[in-house]
Motif scaffolding. Structure first.
Motif, mmCIF file in Angstrom:
data_model
loop_
_atom_site.group_PDB
_atom_site.id
_atom_site.type_symbol
_atom_site.label_atom_id
_atom_site.label_comp_id
_atom_site.label_asym_id
_atom_site.label_seq_id
_atom_site.Cartn_x
_atom_site.Cartn_y
_atom_site.Cartn_z
ATOM 1 N N ARG A 83 75.745 36.319 -30.226
ATOM 2 C CA ARG A 83 74.497 37.045 -29.987
ATOM 3 C C ARG A 83 73.977 37.636 -31.287
ATOM 4 O O ARG A 83 72.786 37.604 -31.576
ATOM 5 C CB ARG A 83 74.686 38.147 -28.952
ATOM 6 C CG ARG A 83 73.357 38.823 -28.612
ATOM 7 C CD ARG A 83 73.535 40.239 -28.100
ATOM 8 N NE ARG A 83 72.293 40.818 -27.650
ATOM 9 C CZ ARG A 83 71.354 41.317 -28.457
ATOM 10 N NH1 ARG A 83 71.501 41.284 -29.750
ATOM 11 N NH2 ARG A 83 70.248 41.836 -27.969
ATOM 12 N N SER A 84 74.886 38.169 -32.087
ATOM 13 C CA SER A 84 74.508 38.748 -33.370
ATOM 14 C C SER A 84 73.874 37.692 -34.279
ATOM 15 O O SER A 84 72.844 37.940 -34.922
ATOM 16 C CB SER A 84 75.733 39.371 -34.029
ATOM 17 O OG SER A 84 75.417 39.869 -35.291
ATOM 18 N N ALA A 85 74.476 36.510 -34.335
ATOM 19 C CA ALA A 85 73.930 35.428 -35.156
ATOM 20 C C ALA A 85 72.561 34.992 -34.632
ATOM 21 O O ALA A 85 71.625 34.769 -35.412
ATOM 22 C CB ALA A 85 74.901 34.254 -35.182
ATOM 23 N N PHE A 86 72.427 34.885 -33.312
ATOM 24 C CA PHE A 86 71.159 34.505 -32.690
ATOM 25 C C PHE A 86 70.080 35.534 -33.014
ATOM 26 O O PHE A 86 68.950 35.195 -33.388
ATOM 27 C CB PHE A 86 71.362 34.366 -31.182
ATOM 28 C CG PHE A 86 70.181 33.866 -30.402
ATOM 29 C CD1 PHE A 86 69.375 32.845 -30.872
ATOM 30 C CD2 PHE A 86 69.895 34.405 -29.163
ATOM 31 C CE1 PHE A 86 68.291 32.377 -30.130
ATOM 32 C CE2 PHE A 86 68.825 33.945 -28.408
ATOM 33 C CZ PHE A 86 68.021 32.931 -28.905
ATOM 34 N N SER A 87 70.433 36.799 -32.931
ATOM 35 C CA SER A 87 69.492 37.862 -33.242
ATOM 36 C C SER A 87 69.054 37.798 -34.706
ATOM 37 O O SER A 87 67.876 38.012 -35.022
ATOM 38 C CB SER A 87 70.113 39.226 -32.938
ATOM 39 O OG SER A 87 69.191 40.251 -33.221
ATOM 40 N N GLU A 88 69.986 37.488 -35.586
ATOM 41 C CA GLU A 88 69.662 37.375 -37.010
ATOM 42 C C GLU A 88 68.675 36.234 -37.262
ATOM 43 O O GLU A 88 67.733 36.370 -38.044
ATOM 44 C CB GLU A 88 70.942 37.166 -37.817
ATOM 45 C CG GLU A 88 70.765 37.335 -39.296
ATOM 46 C CD GLU A 88 70.289 38.727 -39.699
ATOM 47 O OE1 GLU A 88 69.499 38.817 -40.660
ATOM 48 O OE2 GLU A 88 70.684 39.712 -39.062
ATOM 49 N N VAL A 89 68.873 35.109 -36.581
ATOM 50 C CA VAL A 89 67.946 33.982 -36.703
ATOM 51 C C VAL A 89 66.560 34.392 -36.215
ATOM 52 O O VAL A 89 65.543 34.097 -36.856
ATOM 53 C CB VAL A 89 68.467 32.763 -35.906
ATOM 54 C CG1 VAL A 89 67.395 31.702 -35.748
ATOM 55 C CG2 VAL A 89 69.702 32.183 -36.576
ATOM 56 N N LEU A 90 66.509 35.102 -35.100
ATOM 57 C CA LEU A 90 65.215 35.533 -34.564
ATOM 58 C C LEU A 90 64.555 36.579 -35.462
ATOM 59 O O LEU A 90 63.331 36.612 -35.575
ATOM 60 C CB LEU A 90 65.381 36.041 -33.136
ATOM 61 C CG LEU A 90 65.787 34.960 -32.131
ATOM 62 C CD1 LEU A 90 66.029 35.577 -30.761
ATOM 63 C CD2 LEU A 90 64.739 33.863 -32.045
#
Length: 127
Positions: A83-90
């Motif tokens: 989730r953290s990685a996904f949030s960083e991409v967004l």
């Protein structure tokens, strides 16, 4: 990805993404045929970036991040990391003006809870 559509071999799909699509160094060569078919499948079945503005889409993505390739529930730690990685991409997409704000903000989501009950028969000393 559109609901209900799955790639026949998820491990090949994952390898194509990690070993070629997400690896800038690999772009100097063409992907092998097996990966090319996986990457073509992704092109045909991926949603446009703008679809993330609909709250159901990032929620489904978060739910998918909480599952392993064999469709079993992933550990809470793994789901949080993803989730953290996904949030960083967004957040990067916000910087590049694809969105006014991160689509994950405002979504109430918790990682999957796993019952990590220990079988007393498998412990050397149950007490």
């Amino acid at each position: 990805m559109q609901p209900g559509k799955t790639f026949a071999e998820p491990r090949v799909l994952r390898r194509a993404l990690y070993s070629w699509a997400f690896s800038k160094n690999a772009w100097a060569r063409e992907p092998d045929e097996e990966w090319r078919s996986a990457l073509d499948w992704i092109k045909r079945n991926s949603l446009p970036v703008g679809a993330l503005a609909d709250a159901d889409v990032p929620r489904r993505a978060l739910d998918a991040l909480g599952r392993r390739l064999d469709d079993k529930v992933a550990s809470a730690k793994t789901a949080r990391r993803k989730r953290s990685a996904f949030s960083e991409v967004l957040s990067t997409a916000v910087e590049k003006s694809y969105f006014a704000q991160n689509p994950l903000h405002g979504i109430d989501w918790s990682p999957p809870q796993i019952n990590e009950e220990v079988d007393p028969a498998s412990v050397p000393n149950p007490t």
